[in-house]
Write an enzyme that holds these catalytic residues in place. Structure first.
Site, PDB file in Angstrom:
ATOM      1  N   LYS A  19      11.073   7.131  -8.683  1.00 34.34           N
ATOM      2  CA  LYS A  19      11.443   8.525  -8.978  1.00 34.34           C
ATOM      3  C   LYS A  19      12.954   8.642  -9.230  1.00 34.34           C
ATOM      4  CE  LYS A  19      10.775  11.767  -5.650  1.00 34.34           C
ATOM      5  NZ  LYS A  19      12.014  12.517  -5.367  1.00 34.34           N
ATOM      6  N   ASP A 317      13.070   8.403   2.969  1.00 36.84           N
ATOM      7  CA  ASP A 317      11.823   9.026   2.497  1.00 36.84           C
ATOM      8  C   ASP A 317      10.576   8.377   3.105  1.00 36.84           C
ATOM      9  OD1 ASP A 317      13.281  10.772   0.970  1.00 36.84           O
ATOM     10  OD2 ASP A 317      13.067   9.638  -0.890  1.00 36.84           O
TER      11      ASP A 317
HETATM   12  C1  S3P Z   1      17.334  10.710  -3.846  1.00 39.51           C
HETATM   13  C2  S3P Z   1      18.069  10.624  -2.699  1.00 39.51           C
HETATM   14  C3  S3P Z   1      17.549  10.945  -1.365  1.00 39.51           C
HETATM   15  C4  S3P Z   1      16.028  10.984  -1.328  1.00 39.51           C
HETATM   16  C5  S3P Z   1      15.451  11.700  -2.508  1.00 39.51           C
HETATM   17  C6  S3P Z   1      15.909  11.071  -3.814  1.00 39.51           C
HETATM   18  C7  S3P Z   1      17.978  10.407  -5.138  1.00 39.51           C
HETATM   19  O1  S3P Z   1      18.061  12.197  -0.993  1.00 39.51           O
HETATM   20  O2  S3P Z   1      15.591  11.603  -0.133  1.00 39.51           O
HETATM   21  O3  S3P Z   1      14.038  11.662  -2.444  1.00 39.51           O
HETATM   22  O4  S3P Z   1      17.271  10.204  -6.131  1.00 39.51           O
HETATM   23  O5  S3P Z   1      19.215  10.362  -5.177  1.00 39.51           O
HETATM   24  P1  S3P Z   1      19.505  12.284  -0.285  1.00 39.51           P
HETATM   25  O6  S3P Z   1      20.383  11.397  -1.033  1.00 39.51           O
HETATM   26  O7  S3P Z   1      19.971  13.690  -0.363  1.00 39.51           O
HETATM   27  O8  S3P Z   1      19.267  11.834   1.132  1.00 39.51           O
END
Ligand code: S3P
Length: 430
Positions: A19, A317
């Site tokens: 993702k 996650d």
């Molecule tokens: C993500 C960073 C994470 C993660 C999210 C996707 C990203 O969040 O929890 O699902 O793609 O940079 P945080 O960086 O705010 O912890």
């Protein structure tokens, strides 16, 4: 959707594309000159929100099942959207785009669903404002909708800063680095612990001058970004559900192919080993600038562990799934330093603890995580996913190892990050 105890899971699968990497491929492709080709793009609702936002800013994107093509217009090629930019349920879209929008010469408004409108945006508003951005929370509550006025006499208004981030968050880091593309001097971000580094790796591939030293990432402004091919690896966060299922369900053996194992994302593999899990990493290679491998898991007797500190951002996650696993592991598991769980798609400390309690688990919430006394059986229950995709998937797996019936409410929300999740799980059941 209902689940009950499963006798064995066996087979081979490939999880959908990562993702985080899929979002970034669209964003950086849009800001590059030429056509970026992305294979194994995640067709999840979050990444489709990113595509929609860039289309509204004049970027042509061809989305087919085999590949997506992003016809980039360069760093200064976006055009003013004529509507609100709808980021849906996606924190990554909201926070990363805000950095880009702060450097534009037009005005824009960003908003998303009910969950997005409760998620903290002050963490990006503060550093962007320090860079000179004009970004406000329209309801004055530090959340979306956000109004961003990029224009300052037809030029970007941003200045480079050094930002000492209070949280280890790749979304905050990436937002600031992307704004840094439009600043008048270099920008750097220091985090308490290193968060996922896909922005740094991929932007460098597109031609940006971006460097990392310890927990600091720095970027030079105004690069010439050139289109490239991006091969998205399988998402380790999606693989996590099958890793856990293979460990928990008796008589199981699952081979998960082509999973991204970037060291800023592989905390779950380290925790599984710590817990005594039978997990083998096979066929390691570099693909599209990211390390990937096949993962083989087999049913295991697990024991408790302590999870905290620098490893937390590398498995943030996966913690809902790990909490379920810990309930079936012998002894105590402590999850600490994970207060970020409270500000995800749901409050994942409360939602995980309450749902696991309703399944009979011995688990207590703490300020920054949870404490689990494992080794007691789980019983089927009605689980409210709170429309949080990771809660729905973690508890579907819990249902396979529980007695009785487990019903997931709002089960359809898995389409955010893993369309086809239930079908894939069904195919492994013997
Ligand atoms: C993500 C960073 C994470 C993660 C999210 C996707 C990203 O969040 O929890 O699902 O793609 O940079 P945080 O960086 O705010 O912890």
């Amino acid at each position: 959707m209902k689940f009950s105890r499963c006798s064995a899971l066996r087979g081979e699968l490939t999880v959908p594309g990562d993702k985080s990497i899929s979002h970034r491929a669209v964003m950086f492709g849009a800001l590059s000159e030429g056509t970026t080709e992305v294979t194994n793009f995640l067709q999840g609702a979050d990444c489709l929100s990113t595509i929609d936002c860039f289309r509204r800013m004049g970027i042509e994107i061809d989305n087919t099942p085999e590949r997506i093509l992003i016809h980039g217009k360069g760093l200064h090629g976006l055009t003013a959207p004529t509507t609100i930019l709808d980021t849906g349920n996606s924190g990554t879209t909201t926070r990363l785009i805000s950095g880009i929008l702060s450097g534009q010469t037009f005005e824009s408004v960003l908003n998303g669903d009910a969950s997005i409108q409760t998620r903290p945006m002050k963490r990006i508003i503060d550093p962007l404002t320090r860079m000179g951005a004009d970004i406000i929370s329209m309801k004055g509550n530090g959340c979306a909708p956000l109004q961003i006025n990029g224009s300052c006499h037809g030029k970007s208004r941003l200045h480079g800063i050094h930002y000492q981030s209070p949280v280890a968050s790749a979304q905050v880091k990436s937002c600031i680095l992307l704004a840094g593309l439009y600043a008048d001097s270099p920008t750097s971000v220091t985090e308490p612990y290193v968060s996922r580094n896909h922005t740094e790796l991929m932007l460098s591939g597109f031609g940006a001058d971006i460097r990392t030293e310890g927990t600091t990432a720095s970027i030079c402004p105004d690069p010439h970004l050139t289109a490239m091919k991006v091969e998205v690896p399988g998402d380790i966060s999606s693989a996590a559900y099958f890793i856990a299922a293979g460990l928990m369900v008796p008589d199981s053996e699952i081979l998960i192919r082509n999973v991204g194992i970037n060291p800023t994302r592989d905390g779950i593999l380290r925790v599984i080993r710590d817990m005594g899990g039978d997990l083998t990493v096979l066929n390691e290679k570099i693909s599209g600038g990211e390390p990937v491998a096949d993962l083989l898991v087999r049913t295991s007797d697990l024991h408790g562990t302590v999870i905290g500190g620098a490893i937390i951002p590398t498995l943030i996650d996966e913690l809902p799934m790990i909490a379920v696993l810990a309930c079936l592991a012998k002894g105590t598991t402590i999850i600490k330093d994970a207060q970020e769980l409270k500000v995800k798609e749901s409050n994942r400390i409360d939602v995980v603890v309450n749902n696991l309690k309703s399944m009979g688990a011995h688990i207590e919430a703490t300020e920054d995580g949870m404490i689990i006394e494992g080794g007691y059986p789980l019983h089927g229950a009605v689980i409210d996913s709170r429309l949080d995709h990771r809660i729905a998937m973690s508890f579907a797996i819990a249902g396979l190892a529980a007695d009785g019936e487990t019903e997931i409410l709002g089960a359809d929300c898995v389409k955010i990050s893993f369309p086809g999740f239930y079908e894939m799980l069904g195919k492994l059941q013997k």
